[in-house]
Structures are given as C-alpha cells and as structure tokens.
Design an enzyme around this catalytic site. Structure first.
Site, PDB file in Angstrom:
ATOM      1  N   TYR A  82      61.243  54.387  62.825  1.00  0.00           N
ATOM      2  CA  TYR A  82      61.099  53.660  64.088  1.00  0.00           C
ATOM      3  C   TYR A  82      60.946  52.166  63.815  1.00  0.00           C
ATOM      4  O   TYR A  82      59.913  51.561  64.052  1.00  0.00           O
ATOM      5  CB  TYR A  82      59.895  54.218  64.834  1.00  0.00           C
ATOM      6  CG  TYR A  82      59.621  53.615  66.198  1.00  0.00           C
ATOM      7  CD1 TYR A  82      60.643  53.371  67.099  1.00  0.00           C
ATOM      8  CD2 TYR A  82      58.322  53.310  66.581  1.00  0.00           C
ATOM      9  CE1 TYR A  82      60.383  52.831  68.343  1.00  0.00           C
ATOM     10  CE2 TYR A  82      58.044  52.771  67.821  1.00  0.00           C
ATOM     11  CZ  TYR A  82      59.077  52.535  68.702  1.00  0.00           C
ATOM     12  OH  TYR A  82      58.809  51.996  69.940  1.00  0.00           O
ATOM     13  N   LEU A  98      51.998  50.692  48.525  1.00  0.00           N
ATOM     14  CA  LEU A  98      51.291  50.906  49.788  1.00  0.00           C
ATOM     15  C   LEU A  98      52.202  50.546  50.950  1.00  0.00           C
ATOM     16  O   LEU A  98      52.779  49.458  50.992  1.00  0.00           O
ATOM     17  CB  LEU A  98      50.029  50.042  49.852  1.00  0.00           C
ATOM     18  CG  LEU A  98      49.290  50.011  51.202  1.00  0.00           C
ATOM     19  CD1 LEU A  98      48.718  51.386  51.542  1.00  0.00           C
ATOM     20  CD2 LEU A  98      48.180  48.953  51.194  1.00  0.00           C
ATOM     21  N   THR A 121      48.162  55.184  58.513  1.00  0.00           N
ATOM     22  CA  THR A 121      48.521  55.055  59.919  1.00  0.00           C
ATOM     23  C   THR A 121      47.288  55.330  60.763  1.00  0.00           C
ATOM     24  O   THR A 121      46.377  56.040  60.327  1.00  0.00           O
ATOM     25  CB  THR A 121      49.653  56.029  60.311  1.00  0.00           C
ATOM     26  OG1 THR A 121      49.912  55.904  61.715  1.00  0.00           O
ATOM     27  CG2 THR A 121      49.286  57.475  60.014  1.00  0.00           C
ATOM     28  N   LEU A 122      47.265  54.774  61.968  1.00  0.00           N
ATOM     29  CA  LEU A 122      46.205  55.066  62.924  1.00  0.00           C
ATOM     30  C   LEU A 122      46.654  56.093  63.961  1.00  0.00           C
ATOM     31  O   LEU A 122      45.883  56.438  64.856  1.00  0.00           O
ATOM     32  CB  LEU A 122      45.763  53.778  63.635  1.00  0.00           C
ATOM     33  CG  LEU A 122      44.932  52.804  62.800  1.00  0.00           C
ATOM     34  CD1 LEU A 122      44.684  51.515  63.576  1.00  0.00           C
ATOM     35  CD2 LEU A 122      43.613  53.435  62.397  1.00  0.00           C
ATOM     36  N   SER A 123      47.881  56.555  63.854  1.00  0.00           N
ATOM     37  CA  SER A 123      48.423  57.521  64.796  1.00  0.00           C
ATOM     38  C   SER A 123      48.198  58.942  64.290  1.00  0.00           C
ATOM     39  O   SER A 123      48.672  59.306  63.208  1.00  0.00           O
ATOM     40  CB  SER A 123      49.919  57.284  65.006  1.00  0.00           C
ATOM     41  OG  SER A 123      50.539  58.403  65.599  1.00  0.00           O
ATOM     42  N   GLN A 174      51.640  60.759  64.030  1.00  0.00           N
ATOM     43  CA  GLN A 174      52.395  60.360  62.844  1.00  0.00           C
ATOM     44  C   GLN A 174      51.778  60.958  61.582  1.00  0.00           C
ATOM     45  O   GLN A 174      52.490  61.430  60.695  1.00  0.00           O
ATOM     46  CB  GLN A 174      52.431  58.841  62.729  1.00  0.00           C
ATOM     47  CG  GLN A 174      53.307  58.170  63.769  1.00  0.00           C
ATOM     48  CD  GLN A 174      53.344  56.661  63.595  1.00  0.00           C
ATOM     49  OE1 GLN A 174      52.453  56.064  62.986  1.00  0.00           O
ATOM     50  NE2 GLN A 174      54.374  56.033  64.136  1.00  0.00           N
ATOM     51  N   CYS A 221      64.958  45.490  75.101  1.00  0.00           N
ATOM     52  CA  CYS A 221      64.894  45.038  73.703  1.00  0.00           C
ATOM     53  C   CYS A 221      66.298  44.818  73.144  1.00  0.00           C
ATOM     54  O   CYS A 221      66.552  43.828  72.442  1.00  0.00           O
ATOM     55  CB  CYS A 221      64.154  46.058  72.855  1.00  0.00           C
ATOM     56  SG  CYS A 221      62.366  46.105  73.121  1.00  0.00           S
TER      57      CYS A 221
END
Length: 336
Positions: free
Chosen positions: A65, A101, A126-128, A131, A297
């Site tokens: 993504y 990383l 990740t903070l998701s 994911q 976008c």
C-alpha cells in the site's frame, strides 16, 4: 464555487441526503505534536484496520500500500509493486546477514521480500492490529520465522538495538510536521554509523514561506477527518533540512510523482470494479469516501499538486560514506 462549497456539495453523494458524515469521521484528538492528547495507535487503526479483505479488493497480491515503480508505463500493478520492493532493497544496498528495520511495515511485503531475496534479518513494526495479524501469518506461511519478525508497537519504543539499514515507506505522513526532528533523531539512534536510511514519503510543493505552507485548506480537513487522522505532508526541503539537522548526510532524492499517479488510478479502477464487494465489507458510505479519495489522489499526482520522493541518507560518522561512486548498478538490469 469555492473549494469549501464543493466539499460540502459532496456530502449528499457520500453519505446520503441530509447527512453530515459525522458517523464516518474520526472522533479522537488530532493534535500534530506527539503525546499532546492524540492516540497515534487509534489514528493508524482508523485508517488501516477497516478490513484486510477491503484492502485486498484494490491492492496487488502482496498487499503493498504505497507508490509502485513502473519499469514501463504499461506494466501492471503487481509487476510494478515487486519492482518497487526490489528498488528499495537496491537503494539500501542490503547485504546477507544485515539487520533491517521497516518502520510501518504494512502487510509485510517489504520485510518478506528483503529476507527472501537479500537474505537479511528483517524486523517490521506497525500500529495496525489488522496489518500485524496479516503480516505475522504471511511470515509463517512463507517459512521466514528465522529471518523476519513483526511487532505491534510504536517504533519510538525501540531502544538499545541497532540496525544496519532502516526504511520508512509511506509512514512519515502520519508523523506531523512538529514531530520531524524527534522522528529523525530516533531513527538515527537506531542506525549504525554510516548505516543507510531510505525515506519514502508524499510531499506538497513548498509555498512562498513556511506560514503559507502550513495554512490548512478545506480538502485537508476532509482528508484528516475521513481518511488520515493526524496526518500532514511535508515539503521536500523541510524533510532534507530535518535530516541534516539530525545527523544525516543526504545522498539522493528521486521523484516518483507520475508513478504514484498511475498507482492511485489503478487502485481506483480496482475498487470501482469491486465496489459491491467493498460495500458488503465496509458499507456504501465508506466505499464512496474511498473512491473519491483514491480518484482525487490520482488526479493530484497526475497534475503535480502533490509529489512523492525517495530520499537516501546515511548516518554521519566522518570520512567516506561507503556508497559507490555512481548509481549505475541500481538500473543496470531490469527491476522486477
């Protein structure tokens, strides 16, 4: 019609007659400075935890993504995303056994590619939650548990560990302009001397001065309320200034604007073709919001009102940087 009036005119299309769209908006605090009332994890999950199945409707099979890289303009999305992953690895000069990383690792595409094709020990954060679940399952499915690790954590909590190479691909947009120095300072602390950092981020063109650049436009309010809460776009000069202020030497900056225009256009076409499945997954209003967002976008990148750059920098340590004298090897053979 003003831009604000045009934005308001879209409300009935997006949410139905008489609707304000409040139910689809992010309800938390959006202050730009980290730690001052905002919840970074909640903001990230608002965007990314819609549904892995929803994202699979318009992304490539590897669930990448971010801007793809087209060897030619006729290449399909899957080919271009694989080329992007490989180009990132080449720019980082990844070597077997190095510790790598990926900050904001998404669904694990880059860390898995780097481990499979460049034999590094890759770590993604990740903070998701969505994911993390997907990437963890992918690592196991590919048999990469000995080379790839994924964590659900804020990269700022990483301490007392050193990496040879670090990448941030499409994550900086979440940071906020007032957090630039803290962001790059922490990356420098995690990177070995002369280690390479690759910064891949959307940027807006600079205005006459910083004050004018930071003026919020109506479309920005719509973006942070319905798509990217807490997000801000830097200009490329602000990014390189911040890198240099925080102990990096900038070597290369490459513009990928037209690549992202094509990427967003293909995402829009994919989602539109599968809009019934998207509506079943996240609802009709959310699907329309995303179609307008992705199409907008695509137009912004195609017209040049928004840019995207890949910047390669090294952690200053005096003397030679360790990079080769030219960049010919990056393009010596097809990037696929």
């Amino acid at each position: 019609m003003s831009k604000l009036a045009a934005a308001r005119a879209l409300l009935p299309f997006l949410f139905g007659p008489g609707a304000s769209g409040g139910a689809q908006a992010y309800a938390g605090a959006q202050k730009a400075r980290a730690g001052e009332g905002r919840d970074d994890q909640a903001q990230v999950q608002f965007h990314y935890d819609l549904s892995n199945e929803f994202y699979a409707l318009f992304l490539d099979p590897e669930m990448v993504y971010s801007c793809a890289y087209y060897p030619d303009w006729e290449a399909d999305l899957a080919t271009a995303q694989k080329a992007k992953l490989e180009m990132i690895c080449r720019k980082l000069r990844l070597a077997p056994g190095e510790r790598f990383l990926d900050i904001g690792c998404g669904w694990g595409g880059l860390v898995c590619h780097a481990a499979q094709h460049h034999c590094v020990r890759a770590h993604g954060v990740t903070l998701s939650q969505a994911q993390f679940d997907f990437a963890t399952a992918k690592v196991k499915r590919l048999g990469l548990e000995d080379r790839v690790t994924i964590e659900l954590r804020d990269f700022r909590s990483l301490k007392d560990v050193e990496f040879d190479k670090i990448a941030s691909i499409g994550m900086f947009e979440h940071v906020g302009l007032d957090n630039r120095d803290g962001y790059f300072s922490h990356i420098r602390a995690l990177l070995r001397p002369r280690g390479i950092y690759l910064h891949h981020a959307i940027a807006r063109p600079m205005k006459r001065n910083e004050r004018e650049f930071r003026r919020k436009r109506p479309e920005f309010a719509a973006l942070v309320n319905y798509i990217f809460p807490g997000g801000e776009l830097d200009h490329i000069g602000g990014t390189t200034d911040a890198l240099e202020r925080n102990g990096f030497e900038v070597h290369d900056t490459e513009g990928w604007r037209e690549h992202y225009g094509r990427t967003c256009r293909l995402w829009t076409e994919n989602l539109y073709a599968r809009r019934e499945a998207a509506e079943a997954e996240v609802g009709a209003a959310k699907t329309r919001i995303w179609l307008v967002y992705l199409a907008g976008c695509a137009l912004a990148f195609e017209r040049g009102s928004v840019n995207i750059f890949q910047t390669v920098a090294t952690k200053k340590a005096g003397g030679a940087s360790g990079l080769p004298p030219t960049r010919g090897d990056l393009y010596a053979k097809a990037v696929v």
